[in-house]
Design a protein around this motif. Sequence first.
Motif, PDB file in Angstrom:
ATOM      1  N   THR A   1       0.807  -1.210   0.000  1.00 41.99           N
ATOM      2  CA  THR A   1       0.000   0.000   0.000  1.00 41.99           C
ATOM      3  C   THR A   1       0.848   1.272   0.000  1.00 41.99           C
ATOM      4  O   THR A   1       0.419   2.293  -0.509  1.00 41.99           O
ATOM      5  CB  THR A   1      -0.952   0.020   1.210  1.00 41.99           C
ATOM      6  N   ARG A   2       2.042   1.208   0.595  1.00 40.81           N
ATOM      7  CA  ARG A   2       2.963   2.351   0.601  1.00 40.81           C
ATOM      8  C   ARG A   2       4.386   1.853   0.351  1.00 40.81           C
ATOM      9  O   ARG A   2       4.737   0.773   0.794  1.00 40.81           O
ATOM     10  CB  ARG A   2       2.929   3.082   1.944  1.00 40.81           C
TER      11      ARG A   2
ATOM     12  N   ASN B   1       5.028   6.795   0.375  1.00 39.01           N
ATOM     13  CA  ASN B   1       4.169   7.202  -0.742  1.00 39.01           C
ATOM     14  C   ASN B   1       3.151   6.117  -1.055  1.00 39.01           C
ATOM     15  O   ASN B   1       3.496   4.935  -1.109  1.00 39.01           O
ATOM     16  CB  ASN B   1       5.016   7.468  -1.992  1.00 39.01           C
ATOM     17  N   LEU B   2       1.889   6.507  -1.274  1.00 36.11           N
ATOM     18  CA  LEU B   2       0.867   5.542  -1.676  1.00 36.11           C
ATOM     19  C   LEU B   2       1.260   4.902  -2.990  1.00 36.11           C
ATOM     20  O   LEU B   2       1.806   5.558  -3.874  1.00 36.11           O
ATOM     21  CB  LEU B   2      -0.499   6.214  -1.808  1.00 36.11           C
TER      22      LEU B   2
ATOM     23  N   ASN C   1      -6.866   7.593  -3.066  1.00 38.06           N
ATOM     24  CA  ASN C   1      -7.142   7.929  -1.675  1.00 38.06           C
ATOM     25  C   ASN C   1      -7.802   6.747  -0.987  1.00 38.06           C
ATOM     26  O   ASN C   1      -9.003   6.547  -1.071  1.00 38.06           O
ATOM     27  CB  ASN C   1      -8.046   9.168  -1.604  1.00 38.06           C
TER      28      ASN C   1
END
Length: 141
Positions: A125-126, A131-132, A137
Amino acid sequence: MRFSGEKAGRYSSSRVHGFVQLPGEPEMRMVRMALEPNEALQGLLGQWMMRFSDNATAQESKLVNLVQITGDEAINEDGSIRCEQPMLDCPVKVRVYCAWNRGRETRRSGFYQEANNRSSSALQTRDRHGNLMGLGNVPLD
């Protein structure tokens, strides 16, 4: 510049391969250059949603933050989750094995480290910088 290309009528995204086109030039393929040591293990650092299972049929999903490389393993802050890639020089997709030590029991997870780090048992996920990973979102709380 783009990091998705059409493959047999569908688009596949990749953080490693892409295309660049400068004004007046034809489009050219590019490959991301690895500038960090131990790149394969570095790619495991970051936040993951992993599905672990015991030796029976019990499964549990857990949000995991792999924060450091120790030897040949990526581990979380308290060392209770350890992930390794036994065949780092393998030319095919690399299998990752993770173990979650929960007191007296150990739960396991495994996946192939592929572009975008997504599989049926793990989703990154990161990245290691927070960072995504192209998910938009997503409420992770």
